[in-house]
Design a protein around this motif. Structure first.
Motif, PDB file in Angstrom:
ATOM      1  N   ASP A 158      38.721  37.671  62.630  1.00  0.00           N
ATOM      2  CA  ASP A 158      37.393  37.883  62.019  1.00  0.00           C
ATOM      3  C   ASP A 158      37.111  38.540  63.308  1.00  0.00           C
ATOM      4  O   ASP A 158      37.888  39.330  64.214  1.00  0.00           O
ATOM      5  CB  ASP A 158      36.287  36.917  61.870  1.00  0.00           C
ATOM      6  N   ARG A 159      35.537  38.823  63.374  1.00  0.00           N
ATOM      7  CA  ARG A 159      35.075  39.343  64.149  1.00  0.00           C
ATOM      8  C   ARG A 159      34.990  39.199  65.453  1.00  0.00           C
ATOM      9  O   ARG A 159      34.915  40.615  66.477  1.00  0.00           O
ATOM     10  CB  ARG A 159      33.417  39.700  63.989  1.00  0.00           C
ATOM     11  N   GLN A 160      35.736  38.456  65.971  1.00  0.00           N
ATOM     12  CA  GLN A 160      36.003  38.000  67.673  1.00  0.00           C
ATOM     13  C   GLN A 160      37.529  38.173  67.848  1.00  0.00           C
ATOM     14  O   GLN A 160      37.440  37.527  68.809  1.00  0.00           O
ATOM     15  CB  GLN A 160      35.270  36.323  68.567  1.00  0.00           C
ATOM     16  N   GLY A 161      37.912  38.188  66.934  1.00  0.00           N
ATOM     17  CA  GLY A 161      39.860  37.893  67.007  1.00  0.00           C
ATOM     18  C   GLY A 161      40.567  36.963  66.861  1.00  0.00           C
ATOM     19  O   GLY A 161      41.634  36.602  67.225  1.00  0.00           O
ATOM     20  N   HIS A 162      39.676  35.527  65.927  1.00  0.00           N
ATOM     21  CA  HIS A 162      40.092  34.513  66.310  1.00  0.00           C
ATOM     22  C   HIS A 162      40.918  34.942  64.409  1.00  0.00           C
ATOM     23  O   HIS A 162      40.142  35.538  63.627  1.00  0.00           O
ATOM     24  CB  HIS A 162      39.558  34.087  66.036  1.00  0.00           C
ATOM     25  N   PRO A 163      41.772  34.122  64.130  1.00  0.00           N
ATOM     26  CA  PRO A 163      42.440  33.940  63.216  1.00  0.00           C
ATOM     27  C   PRO A 163      41.530  33.558  61.568  1.00  0.00           C
ATOM     28  O   PRO A 163      40.861  32.685  61.831  1.00  0.00           O
ATOM     29  CB  PRO A 163      43.817  32.986  63.398  1.00  0.00           C
ATOM     30  N   LEU A 164      41.492  34.450  60.573  1.00  0.00           N
ATOM     31  CA  LEU A 164      41.013  33.613  59.502  1.00  0.00           C
ATOM     32  C   LEU A 164      41.204  32.659  59.168  1.00  0.00           C
ATOM     33  O   LEU A 164      42.290  32.492  59.043  1.00  0.00           O
ATOM     34  CB  LEU A 164      40.614  35.168  58.770  1.00  0.00           C
ATOM     35  N   HIS A 165      39.983  31.898  58.723  1.00  0.00           N
ATOM     36  CA  HIS A 165      40.460  30.168  57.756  1.00  0.00           C
ATOM     37  C   HIS A 165      40.724  30.297  56.113  1.00  0.00           C
ATOM     38  O   HIS A 165      38.928  30.599  56.255  1.00  0.00           O
ATOM     39  CB  HIS A 165      40.181  29.375  58.323  1.00  0.00           C
ATOM     40  N   THR A 166      41.401  30.905  55.565  1.00  0.00           N
ATOM     41  CA  THR A 166      41.018  30.431  53.934  1.00  0.00           C
ATOM     42  C   THR A 166      40.535  29.494  53.279  1.00  0.00           C
ATOM     43  O   THR A 166      41.083  28.557  53.784  1.00  0.00           O
ATOM     44  CB  THR A 166      42.643  31.099  53.696  1.00  0.00           C
ATOM     45  N   LEU A 167      40.401  29.491  52.413  1.00  0.00           N
ATOM     46  CA  LEU A 167      39.610  28.350  50.949  1.00  0.00           C
ATOM     47  C   LEU A 167      40.516  27.414  51.103  1.00  0.00           C
ATOM     48  O   LEU A 167      40.947  26.693  51.499  1.00  0.00           O
ATOM     49  CB  LEU A 167      38.970  28.767  50.224  1.00  0.00           C
ATOM     50  N   GLN A 168      42.252  27.960  50.131  1.00  0.00           N
ATOM     51  CA  GLN A 168      42.645  27.232  50.064  1.00  0.00           C
ATOM     52  C   GLN A 168      43.559  26.921  51.093  1.00  0.00           C
ATOM     53  O   GLN A 168      43.915  26.090  51.059  1.00  0.00           O
ATOM     54  CB  GLN A 168      43.922  28.040  49.479  1.00  0.00           C
ATOM     55  N   ASP A 169      43.666  27.394  52.902  1.00  0.00           N
ATOM     56  CA  ASP A 169      43.886  26.556  53.957  1.00  0.00           C
ATOM     57  C   ASP A 169      43.065  25.009  53.615  1.00  0.00           C
ATOM     58  O   ASP A 169      44.447  23.699  54.584  1.00  0.00           O
ATOM     59  CB  ASP A 169      44.203  27.532  54.901  1.00  0.00           C
ATOM     60  N   ASP A 185      44.391  23.222  51.265  1.00  0.00           N
ATOM     61  CA  ASP A 185      45.692  21.795  51.455  1.00  0.00           C
ATOM     62  C   ASP A 185      45.306  21.250  53.017  1.00  0.00           C
ATOM     63  O   ASP A 185      46.286  20.850  53.125  1.00  0.00           O
ATOM     64  CB  ASP A 185      46.548  22.962  51.523  1.00  0.00           C
ATOM     65  N   GLY A 186      44.413  21.222  53.772  1.00  0.00           N
ATOM     66  CA  GLY A 186      44.474  20.290  55.112  1.00  0.00           C
ATOM     67  C   GLY A 186      45.005  21.204  55.743  1.00  0.00           C
ATOM     68  O   GLY A 186      45.262  20.743  57.111  1.00  0.00           O
ATOM     69  N   LYS A 187      44.830  22.348  55.892  1.00  0.00           N
ATOM     70  CA  LYS A 187      45.221  23.221  57.054  1.00  0.00           C
ATOM     71  C   LYS A 187      44.352  23.849  57.994  1.00  0.00           C
ATOM     72  O   LYS A 187      44.497  24.696  58.949  1.00  0.00           O
ATOM     73  CB  LYS A 187      46.624  24.254  56.846  1.00  0.00           C
ATOM     74  N   ALA A 188      43.340  23.911  57.767  1.00  0.00           N
ATOM     75  CA  ALA A 188      41.742  24.240  57.996  1.00  0.00           C
ATOM     76  C   ALA A 188      41.413  23.714  57.726  1.00  0.00           C
ATOM     77  O   ALA A 188      41.047  22.744  57.040  1.00  0.00           O
ATOM     78  CB  ALA A 188      42.136  25.790  58.058  1.00  0.00           C
ATOM     79  N   SER A 189      39.693  23.339  59.252  1.00  0.00           N
ATOM     80  CA  SER A 189      39.163  22.393  59.167  1.00  0.00           C
ATOM     81  C   SER A 189      37.661  22.624  58.588  1.00  0.00           C
ATOM     82  O   SER A 189      37.031  22.238  58.736  1.00  0.00           O
ATOM     83  CB  SER A 189      38.520  21.894  60.042  1.00  0.00           C
ATOM     84  N   TRP A 190      37.613  24.618  58.509  1.00  0.00           N
ATOM     85  CA  TRP A 190      36.324  25.578  57.872  1.00  0.00           C
ATOM     86  C   TRP A 190      37.122  26.722  57.133  1.00  0.00           C
ATOM     87  O   TRP A 190      38.209  26.927  57.179  1.00  0.00           O
ATOM     88  CB  TRP A 190      35.631  25.673  58.800  1.00  0.00           C
TER      89      TRP A 190
END
Length: 139
Positions: free
Chosen positions: A47-58, A61-66
């Motif tokens: 993302d714009r601050q260099g953090h990994p993107l979090h996808t809708l599918q993740d 699937d319970g792999k991301a909190s947002w």
């Protein structure tokens, strides 16, 4: 029996209100999908601050909190601003927390009228609900 019915109605109403999104500011927007890829159009994996993107599918699937979304940088929304999208909540029957963490040249001066939702793949980015009229709700 009547007690079970009343309880079911109360639960249904409570869930419905949550997935409909509550907030002071509602905007009509055109949604599109994007996905992490080493491609100038998609913008990479961060993302714009260099953090990994979090996808809708993740998230689903319970792999991301947002879920990461991109919007117009000229809105000056703070990094991580929460946004609720009732159409996607209804599609997936749950509250999906979206956060504005990305931007791109396609959003310049589009205001609240355009949003890009991060998906797992190019195929997922073609989802009809994402690519259409959606409502953005901010607190």
């Amino acid at each position: 029996m009547l007690t079970k019915f009343i309880l079911a109605v109360c639960i249904s109403v409570a869930v419905s209100e949550t997935i409909d999104c509550t907030g002071q500011h509602r905007y009509s927007a055109t949604g599109t999908g994007y996905y992490p890829a080493d491609d100038p159009i998609e913008g990479g994996f961060l993302d714009r601050q260099g953090h990994p993107l979090h996808t809708l599918q993740d998230f689903l699937d319970g792999k991301a909190s947002w879920v990461s979304v991109a919007m117009d940088r000229y809105l000056h929304l703070p990094y991580g601003t929460h946004v609720c999208i009732p159409e996607l909540n209804h599609k997936y029957h749950r509250v999906i927390p979206f956060r504005v963490v990305d931007t791109g040249s396609a959003f310049s001066h589009k205001g609240y009228g355009r949003i890009d939702i991060c998906t797992r793949s190019q195929h997922d980015s073609y989802d009809n609900t994402i690519n259409g009229h959606i409502t953005l709700v901010f607190h």
